[in-house]
Structures are given as C-alpha cells and as structure tokens.
Design an enzyme around this catalytic site. Structure first.
Site, PDB file in Angstrom:
ATOM      1  CD  GLU A  34     -41.005  -1.743 -83.252  1.00 30.57           C
ATOM      2  OE1 GLU A  34     -40.342  -0.910 -83.900  1.00 30.57           O
ATOM      3  OE2 GLU A  34     -40.886  -1.903 -82.032  1.00 30.57           O
ATOM      4  CB  SER A 128     -30.994   3.397 -84.189  1.00 31.52           C
ATOM      5  OG  SER A 128     -32.278   2.958 -84.439  1.00 31.52           O
ATOM      6  CD  GLU A 162     -30.231   4.230 -92.548  1.00 30.93           C
ATOM      7  OE1 GLU A 162     -30.531   3.050 -92.333  1.00 30.93           O
ATOM      8  OE2 GLU A 162     -29.899   5.015 -91.637  1.00 30.93           O
ATOM      9  CG  ASP A 174     -34.504   4.175 -86.272  1.00 36.04           C
ATOM     10  OD1 ASP A 174     -35.481   4.044 -85.510  1.00 36.04           O
ATOM     11  OD2 ASP A 174     -34.151   3.311 -87.087  1.00 36.04           O
TER      12      ASP A 174
END
Length: 382
Positions: A34, A128, A162, A174
């Site tokens: 993470e 996601s 994005e 993702d």
C-alpha cells in the site's frame, strides 16, 4: 440479466442495430503493498469478478457516442475531428474523453464508436471503478480497430487520462491489474519496470472484501501530503525514489530525518519487503505467513503511515479475532475509510460474515457491505 445482456439489449434499443463486441475490464483489490506504487515499489493485487462492461460497435465516421446505463442512460457525444475537452457537468464522461484523447496521442488509427457502458464495481470503495472504466474504454478502441497496443500500454493510457485529463493523481497499479489480471492468480507488479509476475492463489481460499462504508473525506489532500513526504525522504537519501533505499541505510540515519517523514519512509521500505515476501508465501500456499505479513502491513499503515481510521481498525480486529492465524486481514486502498481485504479459508467465510454483522454496526453505527470475490481475468472480450 447480466451486464453483457443488459448493455447489448440497451445498445440495440437505443442505437437501433446490434453491438458487434462486448468488452469487460475488472476492478481490483490490493492484497498487500500500500502506497508503494508511486514510490516505484511492489504491489500484489488481484482482479476481482466485479467489472465494467461495454457493448460497442465501430462507426464509419469520426463520432463517439456513449450511453451510461448506470446514470439514467445519460448520453455523451463528441467528435474525433475536434480537440477533446472536458465535459462541464458529467464527470463520468471525462474518463471516457480522457482515454480517447490520450489514445489519439499514442495511435490515431481509429474512427468513431458507439458504446453502452455499465458496471458493478462498487464506487467510492477503493476497488478501482475508475481504472476499470479507463481500461475498458481503451480496450474497446484497441479491439475494434486492431490497435497495436498491449495491456501495459492501455493501462498507462488510462493512468495518463486520470492524472492529466480528469485531474486525479494515481499510481499505475489499478489500471495495470485491470488490464493484465489472470484468473485464480494475484500479480506481483514492479511499479518501476511495469513487469508483472503471476502468483497462483492457494486453493480453497476466499478473497473477502468488506466495505466499512465510512465516507472518505481526507483522501485527496492527505494522499498528496503522503506523496510529498515520500519524495522528501527520497531526496534526503539522494535517490530517485524510496524503492532505491534499503532498510539498513534508513535505520542508520533515521534519527536525522524529520520524525514524521521518517515514519512515512519506514512504512514504504518495510511494505516493499513484505510485498515481495508475500508473493512467495502465497505461491507456497503458506496462508499463515501471509496472515502475519498482512497484520504487519496493517499495523504499519496505522502507526507509521497513519492512514487508517477507527472504523477500519475495528473491522480488522473483528475479522482477526474470528480467523486467528488461519489467513490475514488488512486495510486495502488509499486509506481514511474504504475497505479491508481478508484472505481466508472458504469454510470460515460464514463465521466471519456473521461476526462482522453482529459487531461492526454495534460498535460504529455504520452497516458494512460484504463481498466474496474470485481472482479474475483482466480486460478483454466477454
């Protein structure tokens, strides 16, 4: 009616002719690793059996027409001949427009498309849904017009859209797992080289995702702060990214760093090491070691990276108390709410679901949502 049937029926009804292709791209859950992606580190996600589905057909002109089935059949229409700009009022449109605009910069050998989009990836849960949409749209153009783009390029294209068009900072994980996911496997992804290694999931193990339904508010501002702190750490070590710093080098000089930056750096370095080890534990079917690594990951996110909230910690504690050392549980996603992921033997799923149902709402005043997922195939025709 499944998503394929739904989008094909709607396509015929609205456009008056049948779709030629149906494309899917999955959401994902990150098992471990993470806030390592933008530090050029390792992540270990798997694609899940919740996806964005697009029924589509090529047009013989340069117009793109899009119907969003999940937004009351809202329509977006734009031309490939004019510069593609953001839509004033429909946020979903900007994901589609951004992907197409960035595709044009990569390979302009495509024409117009009609498409109907629907998805069942829970939104705002950190699974996601946006990456799944970006990869699905990219795959539509790649398949309809036989563009020489591989999954990694479609993923990068989605990330660019994005970051630059939608205006949301995100790493590459993702989109990459949505494009490259493999059934019954997780993927160990090197976020620097974009190399991916399929890691087989142990038989009889369920991937459980529990949404805390705690509304994430801090996520944007805090995410950017964490990125800056990590960049500060990398500069201190005169390295391009924290990926290049060893735990030994860090421990030798940790006291010289700003204390908050030191905690952030320690999380990233230890999480990277845990992620690489987790891939080999999974491959060996060592669920006990995987569980320990997930517990260490959660503690590090809570204490060093400081991105968990009490509701998430409560969920983790309830699950952990139920499964003991038979599997693992941790927060997954950007933090400040969202979901926890648990890897547990299938026969323990009912007990976990019951424990969470009995205790979580009583302790937090919020009702959870419980998903049992299968590691699934990445984007393609369906």
């Amino acid at each position: 009616m499944n998503l394929k049937e739904k989008t094909r029926a709607l396509f015929a009804e609205i456009f008056g002719y049948p779709a030629t292709h149906t494309i899917q791209a999955p959401g994902r859950v990150n098992l471990i690793g993470e806030h390592t992606d933008y530090n050029d580190g390792f992540v270990l996600p798997c694609a899940i059996d919740y996806q964005t589905v697009i029924s589509c057909a090529p047009r013989d002109d340069r117009t793109v027409r899009v119907i969003a089935a999940d937004y009351d059949n809202q329509v977006d229409e734009f031309s490939l001949e004019a510069p593609i700009v953001t839509h004033d009022s429909q946020q979903w449109s900007n994901y589609v427009r951004g992907v197409v605009k960035h595709l044009q910069q990569r390979n302009n050998a495509f024409g117009g498309v009609d498409m109907v989009i629907s998805g069942n990836v829970p939104q705002g849960a950190g699974l996601s849904s946006s990456a799944s949409l970006e990869v699905a749209v990219g795959t539509v153009f790649q398949q309809l017009y036989h563009l020489p783009l591989d999954g990694a390029q479609i993923a990068l294209n989605g990330q660019e859209a994005e970051n630059q068009f939608v205006g949301c900072n995100c790493g590459i994980m993702d989109q990459l797992i949505s494009a490259l996911g493999k059934k019954d496997h997780a993927l160990l992804i090197d976020c620097r080289t974009l190399g991916a290694k399929a890691v087989s999931m142990p038989k009889g193990v369920a991937v459980v995702i529990i949404n805390s339904n705690f509304k994430r508010t801090l996520v944007g501002s805090e995410y950017n702060t964490r990125r800056e702190q990590c960049e500060t750490g990398a500069r201190f070590f005169q390295q391009p990214a924290l990926r290049d710093v060893s735990l030994e080098a860090f421990n030798a000089v940790a006291s010289e760093l700003d204390p908050v930056v030191a905690k952030r750096v320690r999380h990233v370095l230890s999480e990277n090491a845990r992620t690489v080890e987790a891939a080999s534990a999974l491959e060996k079917g060592d669920l006990q070691r995987m569980g320990q690594l997930m517990a260490e990951s959660h503690a590090s996110m809570r204490d060093d990276f400081e991105i968990t909230v009490p509701q998430i910690d409560t969920l983790v504690d309830i699950v952990k108390a139920t499964i003991g050392d038979q599997g693992g549980v941790r927060m997954t996603g950007g933090g400040f709410g969202g979901c926890v992921v648990a890897l547990i033997p299938e026969d323990l799923v009912p007990a976990v679901q019951q424990a969470v149902a009995q205790q979580y709402e009583a302790k937090t005043g919020i009702k959870e949502t419980f998903y049992v997922c299968k590691p699934s195939q990445g984007a393609g025709q369906c």
